[in-house]
Design an enzyme around this catalytic site. Structure first.
Site, PDB file in Angstrom:
ATOM      1  N   HIS A 190       1.359   4.575  -2.793  1.00  0.00           N
ATOM      2  CA  HIS A 190       2.032   5.796  -2.591  1.00  0.00           C
ATOM      3  C   HIS A 190       3.265   6.029  -3.079  1.00  0.00           C
ATOM      4  O   HIS A 190       3.154   7.373  -4.286  1.00  0.00           O
ATOM      5  CB  HIS A 190       2.420   6.346  -1.678  1.00  0.00           C
ATOM      6  CG  HIS A 190       0.184   6.715  -0.161  1.00  0.00           C
ATOM      7  ND1 HIS A 190      -0.966   6.998  -1.480  1.00  0.00           N
ATOM      8  CD2 HIS A 190      -0.089   5.599   0.297  1.00  0.00           C
ATOM      9  CE1 HIS A 190      -1.796   6.830  -0.704  1.00  0.00           C
ATOM     10  NE2 HIS A 190      -1.434   6.042   0.665  1.00  0.00           N
ATOM     11  N   HIS A 231       3.187   6.368  -6.263  1.00  0.00           N
ATOM     12  CA  HIS A 231       2.779   8.555  -7.266  1.00  0.00           C
ATOM     13  C   HIS A 231       3.546   9.421  -7.117  1.00  0.00           C
ATOM     14  O   HIS A 231       4.020   9.659  -7.758  1.00  0.00           O
ATOM     15  CB  HIS A 231       1.664   8.059  -6.442  1.00  0.00           C
ATOM     16  CG  HIS A 231       0.909   9.194  -7.092  1.00  0.00           C
ATOM     17  ND1 HIS A 231      -1.018   8.858  -6.161  1.00  0.00           N
ATOM     18  CD2 HIS A 231       0.725   9.318  -7.444  1.00  0.00           C
ATOM     19  CE1 HIS A 231      -1.408  10.250  -6.972  1.00  0.00           C
ATOM     20  NE2 HIS A 231      -1.248  10.912  -8.173  1.00  0.00           N
ATOM     21  N   HIS A 245       0.862  -1.235  -0.095  1.00  0.00           N
ATOM     22  CA  HIS A 245      -0.101  -0.120   0.129  1.00  0.00           C
ATOM     23  C   HIS A 245       0.868   1.165   0.338  1.00  0.00           C
ATOM     24  O   HIS A 245       0.617   2.007  -0.915  1.00  0.00           O
ATOM     25  CB  HIS A 245      -1.012  -0.042   0.990  1.00  0.00           C
ATOM     26  CG  HIS A 245      -1.963   1.450   1.459  1.00  0.00           C
ATOM     27  ND1 HIS A 245      -3.226   0.835   1.047  1.00  0.00           N
ATOM     28  CD2 HIS A 245      -1.172   2.447   1.817  1.00  0.00           C
ATOM     29  CE1 HIS A 245      -3.661   2.453   0.573  1.00  0.00           C
ATOM     30  NE2 HIS A 245      -2.487   3.184   1.902  1.00  0.00           N
ATOM     31  N   GLU A 246       1.983   0.761   1.107  1.00  0.00           N
ATOM     32  CA  GLU A 246       2.930   2.424   1.248  1.00  0.00           C
ATOM     33  C   GLU A 246       4.188   2.965  -0.110  1.00  0.00           C
ATOM     34  O   GLU A 246       3.688   3.798  -0.331  1.00  0.00           O
ATOM     35  CB  GLU A 246       3.209   2.359   1.855  1.00  0.00           C
ATOM     36  CG  GLU A 246       2.926   2.321   3.909  1.00  0.00           C
ATOM     37  CD  GLU A 246       1.976   3.396   3.504  1.00  0.00           C
ATOM     38  OE1 GLU A 246       2.096   3.994   3.281  1.00  0.00           O
ATOM     39  OE2 GLU A 246       0.667   3.602   4.461  1.00  0.00           O
TER      40      GLU A 246
END
Length: 675
Positions: free
Chosen positions: A471, A474, A467-468
């Site tokens: 990010h 991104h 998940h991290e």
């Protein structure tokens, strides 16, 4: 001049952590604010007529030294803080908030911005420039630039007060987390706990020169304790301590802070002409209005609640049959869920953990990024870091061009707040023809390696890492011109799409085969485990959804109505939870006093966005699934239209360009087994 207020003369212009002394910060902030003010004055006093370049672009690039300094300081205040840093944060935060207001309430500067904005139809701007102009204009109009002078001053006072209160809120939560420990000396009390958890607790006691075992409210200690400890009384003690954080009427109590924050936010919104704080916030979100958010949350609630009630009844019957428990309490949920899950799927974290060695999982995330986006991660040892546990990487593309610097910081320690997050030490932007690459960091709190074992992750921690890392991608793949539109600078209810979509790869046999090897034997994870991981993914999804929705509805209750008449925090919460509550209330506990997402982080009126982004991510991943999870064409579309575009266009425009259509909630409900 301080090392902090000049161009970092280091490899890739990375932050020179080892050269920074704590006494450098305050003078550096004073200097940084002075430099940024001078840049703004130069824009305001420019004798030439206002243009897009000399006003809008100039404002966006101004204050870069202050921005870098702030990111270094506040990132460390989260990941490597101490009493002195916290004092400095309390001192400089009001300065920064005042400086921000000096800009937003600068009438001459606003006049120039407005002059450009008023002629935008004739300027022939591209979509990114149009967005920048719109965003800059709104950063003034939404922050009081059109207010009379007395109201502007009122706004300044509110903002100063709010910045102090949210810092205080966070410090209280951290202090309460650090102040509690469960010190056990009787081995009987360890019954049910995994070996790794026991070993970590023994190490903690040893480090404090104590006998026995120490358990804390940090997640790697707290979560396994509540999930596995057979001693119900001790689970109760831990759970009550966790839920009582900053709700104990002591010097770290947050009740007053929460009420003040909610009321000041409301007052601020009214001052700016909005009905509530949520109306103000949601104007700049995909969701657009509180009404839309309430209808989104309540619609999901209607679909999830029957499933949650059924799951709760099953869990209650199971606990009664197993241990004669008449009434399930909050400290029983994780424990009996885990037991029931083992019975249904014969699968528990302890069985899975040997296949998820931290280094291999991280390599797995790197390999997935390589297969999807052509990225290569190489560990480097000549970049400064702020703690010896941090690892640093150069990220390059298929043509060996530098994409990003990546910092990974994975273990709990005293000066680090709980949880997991992504942040950046330097943004991406294009200046003087040079595409400046970003410096991105992932910070998590995983179990440390012990004397006998490497760091082994629970499956939940595997998805957290992915998940991290989503990010992170991104941020790393950002490719925009202007710093304020780069990377994760997107609408808040869009920012979780890149992170949540990455979690999907953790459930795919094809992806797991890349990294899920037994740490001792090297054996690849058995296919039946993989099938069970997939099957169990929607286990108690009704309960999990209900829990998320209860947090989202609590957030909207604080911010989507007038909070001025609320005097009793606990009574207010109890009322808000009535529709989502299954477990009996615990009178010693409150949620809001430690709800850092909304009272310290940026999630006020935005907690719903986790569920909102799940709709986006389920729909987006279905597109991958239809074409192959490593399909180069779909990956390229995702990279080109979502990951690299930052906030340059409206998120729905970007999403539809990637997907060819608007997202449909069916994919989420199907994945969650709620259809």
């Amino acid at each position: 001049m301080s090392v902090l207020t000049q161009y970092f003369n280091t490899k890739h212009n990375t932050a020179p952590f080892s050269q920074i002394k704590i006494e450098d910060y305050v003078p550096a902030f004073q200097e940084g604010i002075k430099l940024a003010k001078a840049e703004i004055d130069a824009i305001v006093n420019n004798p030439d007529a206002p243009t897009f370049e000399n006003t809008i672009v100039a404002v966006d690039f101004s204050g870069d030294i202050l921005d870098r300094l702030s990111s270094v300081f506040f990132n460390l205040n989260s990941a490597e803080t101490n009493d002195e840093m916290q004092k400095i944060a309390q001192e400089v935060s009001p300065w920064l908030s005042e400086f921000g207001n000096d800009i937003r309430l600068n009438a001459d500067l606003f006049a120039r911005v407005k002059a450009v904005y008023d002629q935008k139809e004739s300027l022939n701007l591209n979509p990114e420039q149009t967005t920048l102009l719109d965003k800059k204009y709104k950063s003034f109009s939404r922050n009081g630039a059109n207010l009379p002078e007395d109201k502007k001053n009122q706004l300044r006072e509110i903002d100063k007060e709010l910045s102090k209160l949210s810092l205080q809120f966070g410090e209280n939560v951290l202090a309460e987390t650090n102040n509690f420990e469960l010190h056990l000396t009787d081995e009987k009390d360890l019954s049910g706990l995994p070996e790794g958890t026991i070993e970590a607790a023994r190490l903690l006691a040893k480090n404090q020169e104590k006998e026995g075992w120490i358990f804390t409210l940090d997640h790697p200690s707290y979560v396994p304790f509540l999930t596995y400890a057979d001693n119900r009384e001790l689970r109760k003690k831990m759970a009550i301590a966790f839920g009582a954080k900053a709700f104990q009427g002591n010097e770290f109590d947050n009740q007053e802070n929460v009420l003040k924050i909610a009321k000041l936010r409301h007052e601020r919104a009214n001052l700016l002409g909005y009905k509530t704080h949520a109306h103000f916030v949601l104007e700049e979100r995909m969701a657009e209005s509180p009404e839309k958010v309430f209808s989104f949350l309540n619609d999901l609630l209607a679909k999830a609640k029957p499933a949650a009630q059924k799951e709760f009844a099953e869990l209650t019957a199971f606990a009664k049959e197993l241990d004669g428990i008449e009434q399930l309490e909050k400290w029983d949920g994780a424990y009996y869920s885990e037991k029931l899950k083992q019975q249904l799927f014969n699968l528990d974290d302890e069985k899975l953990k040997p296949y998820f060695q931290l280094e291999k999982v991280l390599d797995g995330a790197f390999t997935v990024a390589k297969k999807l986006y052509g990225l290569t991660f190489t560990e480097v040892f000549d970049i400064d870091k702020y703690h010896e546990e941090v690892t640093t990487y150069e990220v390059r593309d298929a043509d060996d061009k530098l994409v990003s610097i990546f910092y990974a910081d994975f273990f709990p320690r005293k000066g680090k707040r709980n949880g997991a997050w992504m942040t950046s030490f330097k943004s991406q932007y294009v200046k003087d023809g040079i595409n400046e690459r970003p410096h991105i960091s992932n910070v998590c709190n995983f179990t440390k390696p012990t004397e006998t074992k490497p760091s082994l992750l629970t499956f939940n921690e595997v998805t957290t890492l992915f998940h991290e890392f989503g990010h992170g991608l991104h941020g790393m793949l950002a490719d925009t011109v202007y710093p304020s539109l780069s990377g994760t600078s997107v609408y808040w209810d869009f920012v979780e799409l890149p992170s949540q979509i990455m979690e999907n790869w953790c459930y795919e046999p094809e992806a797991l085969a890349l990294f899920a090897n037994h740490y001792e034997t090297g054996e690849i994870i058995p296919i039946e485990y993989v099938q069970k991981i997939k099957e169990s993914a929607s286990f108690q999804e009704g309960l999990a959804t209900l829990r998320q929705l209860s947090f989202g509805l609590l957030d909207m209750a604080w911010h989507g109505q007038d909070p001025t008449s609320i005097t009793d925090l606990k009574a207010f919460e109890t009322e808000q939870f009535a529709n989502t509550q299954l477990y009996p209330d615990v009178k010693e506990n409150a949620m809001s006093t430690a709800f850092s997402h909304i009272f310290q982080g940026g999630y006020s009126s935005g907690y719903y966005s986790y569920k909102w982004a799940e709709v986006l991510d389920a729909d987006a991943f279905e597109y991958f699934h239809e074409n192959g999870i490593f399909n180069a064409e779909v990956a390229k579309k995702f990279k080109d239209n979502v990951l690299s575009k930052g906030g340059t266009e409206h998120p729905m425009t970007l999403y539809k360009r990637f997907r060819g259509q608007e997202p449909k909630p069916e994919a989420l409900l199907k994945r969650a087994g709620l259809l």
